[in-house]
Design an enzyme around this catalytic site. Structure first.
Site, PDB file in Angstrom:
ATOM      1  N   ASP A  19      80.211  36.709  82.129  1.00 43.84           N
ATOM      2  CA  ASP A  19      79.588  35.656  82.929  1.00 43.84           C
ATOM      3  C   ASP A  19      80.169  34.278  82.588  1.00 43.84           C
ATOM      4  O   ASP A  19      80.529  34.013  81.442  1.00 43.84           O
ATOM      5  CB  ASP A  19      78.070  35.657  82.710  1.00 43.84           C
ATOM      6  CG  ASP A  19      77.364  34.875  83.803  1.00 43.84           C
ATOM      7  OD1 ASP A  19      77.894  34.787  84.923  1.00 43.84           O
ATOM      8  OD2 ASP A  19      76.278  34.335  83.531  1.00 43.84           O
ATOM      9  N   HIS A  36      87.701  33.761  88.039  1.00 40.43           N
ATOM     10  CA  HIS A  36      87.645  35.226  87.979  1.00 40.43           C
ATOM     11  C   HIS A  36      88.974  35.792  87.471  1.00 40.43           C
ATOM     12  O   HIS A  36      89.001  36.759  86.722  1.00 40.43           O
ATOM     13  CB  HIS A  36      87.293  35.798  89.347  1.00 40.43           C
ATOM     14  CG  HIS A  36      85.902  35.444  89.796  1.00 40.43           C
ATOM     15  ND1 HIS A  36      84.784  35.681  89.023  1.00 40.43           N
ATOM     16  CD2 HIS A  36      85.439  34.846  90.925  1.00 40.43           C
ATOM     17  CE1 HIS A  36      83.701  35.260  89.659  1.00 40.43           C
ATOM     18  NE2 HIS A  36      84.071  34.737  90.810  1.00 40.43           N
ATOM     19  N   LEU A 130      89.796  53.582  72.382  1.00 39.43           N
ATOM     20  CA  LEU A 130      88.685  52.823  72.957  1.00 39.43           C
ATOM     21  C   LEU A 130      88.394  53.355  74.351  1.00 39.43           C
ATOM     22  O   LEU A 130      89.302  53.464  75.176  1.00 39.43           O
ATOM     23  CB  LEU A 130      89.068  51.332  73.053  1.00 39.43           C
ATOM     24  CG  LEU A 130      88.054  50.405  73.728  1.00 39.43           C
ATOM     25  CD1 LEU A 130      86.846  50.168  72.824  1.00 39.43           C
ATOM     26  CD2 LEU A 130      88.707  49.058  74.073  1.00 39.43           C
TER      27      LEU A 130
HETATM   28  C1  IPE Z   1      75.732  39.121  85.993  1.00 40.55           C
HETATM   29  O1  IPE Z   1      76.120  37.815  86.242  1.00 40.55           O
HETATM   30  C2  IPE Z   1      76.621  40.094  86.732  1.00 40.55           C
HETATM   31  C3  IPE Z   1      77.990  40.186  86.227  1.00 40.55           C
HETATM   32  C4  IPE Z   1      78.472  39.512  85.243  1.00 40.55           C
HETATM   33  C5  IPE Z   1      78.850  41.149  86.880  1.00 40.55           C
HETATM   34  P1  IPE Z   1      75.464  36.952  87.420  1.00 40.55           P
HETATM   35  O2  IPE Z   1      76.151  35.649  87.404  1.00 40.55           O
HETATM   36  O3  IPE Z   1      75.516  37.723  88.677  1.00 40.55           O
HETATM   37  O4  IPE Z   1      73.960  36.857  86.930  1.00 40.55           O
HETATM   38  P2  IPE Z   1      72.809  35.857  87.380  1.00 40.55           P
HETATM   39  O5  IPE Z   1      72.863  35.757  88.889  1.00 40.55           O
HETATM   40  O6  IPE Z   1      73.100  34.542  86.733  1.00 40.55           O
HETATM   41  O7  IPE Z   1      71.563  36.472  86.855  1.00 40.55           O
HETATM   42  C1  IPE Z   2      81.708  36.219  86.817  1.00 45.80           C
HETATM   43  O1  IPE Z   2      80.943  35.112  86.490  1.00 45.80           O
HETATM   44  C2  IPE Z   2      80.949  37.481  86.894  1.00 45.80           C
HETATM   45  C3  IPE Z   2      80.662  37.946  88.254  1.00 45.80           C
HETATM   46  C4  IPE Z   2      79.450  37.967  88.702  1.00 45.80           C
HETATM   47  C5  IPE Z   2      81.733  38.428  89.127  1.00 45.80           C
HETATM   48  P1  IPE Z   2      80.196  34.243  87.597  1.00 45.80           P
HETATM   49  O2  IPE Z   2      80.968  34.299  88.877  1.00 45.80           O
HETATM   50  O3  IPE Z   2      78.791  34.672  87.692  1.00 45.80           O
HETATM   51  O4  IPE Z   2      80.321  32.806  86.965  1.00 45.80           O
HETATM   52  P2  IPE Z   2      79.208  31.686  86.962  1.00 45.80           P
HETATM   53  O5  IPE Z   2      77.988  32.273  86.316  1.00 45.80           O
HETATM   54  O6  IPE Z   2      78.968  31.305  88.395  1.00 45.80           O
HETATM   55  O7  IPE Z   2      79.809  30.590  86.153  1.00 45.80           O
HETATM   56 MG    MG Z   3      77.093  34.063  86.697  1.00 41.51          MG
END
Ligand code: IPE
Ligand code: IPE
Ligand code: MG
Length: 234
Positions: A19, A36, A130
């Site tokens: 995240d 990403h 792994l």
């Molecule tokens: C959780 O992150 C999902 C992934 C990392 C794939 P999100 O960015 O979607 O989570 P929320 O929306 O902050 O809960």
């Molecule tokens: C990448 O992080 C994980 C996915 C959900 C694909 P985010 O896209 O949620 O990044 P933030 O939380 O908006 O910074």
């Molecule tokens: Mg996020």
């Protein structure tokens, strides 16, 4: 003595929520997809670091069943980047002894991404350093629904127990996570490993995933080493 051994044990399975990619990009004035891309490059770096640290299982939350709510351009862009990353990095990690498994629903992922997933999952048998679970179109609640459907199709109601459900989860081939790491500053699970994380040790980091480096990884593993896991006992 026993307590000491529990404390110094290294995790066998580390689960990550990748995240913070979007915020990482926005902070730099870049489009979210650039975040990403950097996030995926970091998955390679952390997988290699875990091989060096003799961790046997890793799972990476890469796209949730709820992430379909995002704008179509971002969703399509993430899928394209994942497809590219799997094609480029899959063989590189396989050469390091990494094996891949998909954790999640195949439908309605695009065919090109499914082909890339199958390509790495069916790769040459590795030395088994792994096992990397790719949580793509993964949702903990969806997983439990899918597991219940498959259990009910094969097992009598009175025979349903925790082992039967565990064996029908996407993660049936992995032990439960010992350590669950969430970078990016949010203090929640966001539907990740709801069943499996029942006794996982949690580590939340403010560092955005693309910047989550080996030093921060070691911080999480050192924190884990100091925890006393009781599993409800003493
Ligand atoms: C959780 O992150 C999902 C992934 C990392 C794939 P999100 O960015 O979607 O989570 P929320 O929306 O902050 O809960
Ligand atoms: C990448 O992080 C994980 C996915 C959900 C694909 P985010 O896209 O949620 O990044 P933030 O939380 O908006 O910074
Ligand atoms: Mg996020």
């Amino acid at each position: 003595m026993k307590r000491q051994q529990e404390r110094t044990k290294a995790p066998q399975h580390v689960a990550f929520v990748m995240d913070g990619n979007g915020r990482w990009a926005t902070q730099r004035g870049l489009p979210r997809l650039a975040g990403h891309r950097s996030g995926l490059a970091n998955v390679t770096r952390i997988a290699e670091a875990l091989v060096e640290r003799h961790v046997s299982y890793m799972s990476m939350y890469m796209f949730s069943t709820e992430n379909w709510k995002r704008p179509k351009e971002e969703v399509v862009g993430i899928f394209e980047l994942l497809t590219e990353w799997l094609g480029d990095t899959g063989p590189r990690l396989q050469a390091r002894g990494v094996t891949f498994r998909h954790l999640g629903r195949r439908e309605p992922l695009p065919g090109s991404l499914l082909e890339a997933i199958d390509y790495v999952c069916e790769g040459p048998p590795a030395s088994g350093n792994l096992a990397l679970g790719l949580a793509i179109n993964y949702g903990g609640r969806a997983e439990i629904v899918d597991a219940l459907r498959s259990v009910l199709a094969t097992v009598q109601q009175q025979e349903i127990d925790e082992a039967a459900i565990a064996g029908a989860l996407y993660t049936a081939h992995m032990p439960y996570p010992d350590l669950l790491v969430r970078p990016g500053g949010e203090l929640r699970l966001s539907n990740y490993m709801l069943w499996q994380a029942a006794y996982a040790e949690l580590y939340f980091s403010p560092v955005l995933w693309p910047d989550f480096d080996e030093e921060e990884l070691d911080r999480s593993m050192n924190a884990y080493a100091t925890r006393h896991r009781r599993f409800g006992g003493l």
